[in-house]
Motif scaffolding. Structure first.
Motif: not given
Ligand SMILES: [Zn+2]
Length: 84
Positions: A5, A66, A68, A73
């Motif tokens: 990521q 968000y 991750a 996710q």
């Protein structure tokens, strides 16, 4: 197969892996984050801590967070809990 990521960076304040991706306007960022960290990665936890110390409400400027993770996710919703 390994997926990396690009958003996973290390927080310069607490040195944890920053798994929460969030965006606030520059003005709010500069108000909340100490000068020496403003151009660095600051995780949501530390950002929140700084905001609490400086008593800067920022939930209105934060729309989506968000997450991750290593396995998943996700998009998290900001709940506006009015400051007591
Ligand atoms: Zn941190």
């Amino acid at each position: 197969m390994q997926k990396r990521q690009p958003s996973q960076q290390t927080c310069r304040s607490c040195r944890c892996v920053d798994k929460f991706d969030f965006h606030v306007p520059d003005l709010v960022w500069k108000q909340v984050v100490p000068k020496n960290l403003q151009t660095r990665v600051v995780c949501l936890e530390c950002f929140d801590k700084f905001a609490a110390e400086k008593q800067v409400p920022y939930t209105h400027f934060l729309h989506t967070v968000y997450f991750a993770g290593e396995k998943a996710q996700m998009e998290l919703k900001v709940v506006d809990s009015h400051d007591p």
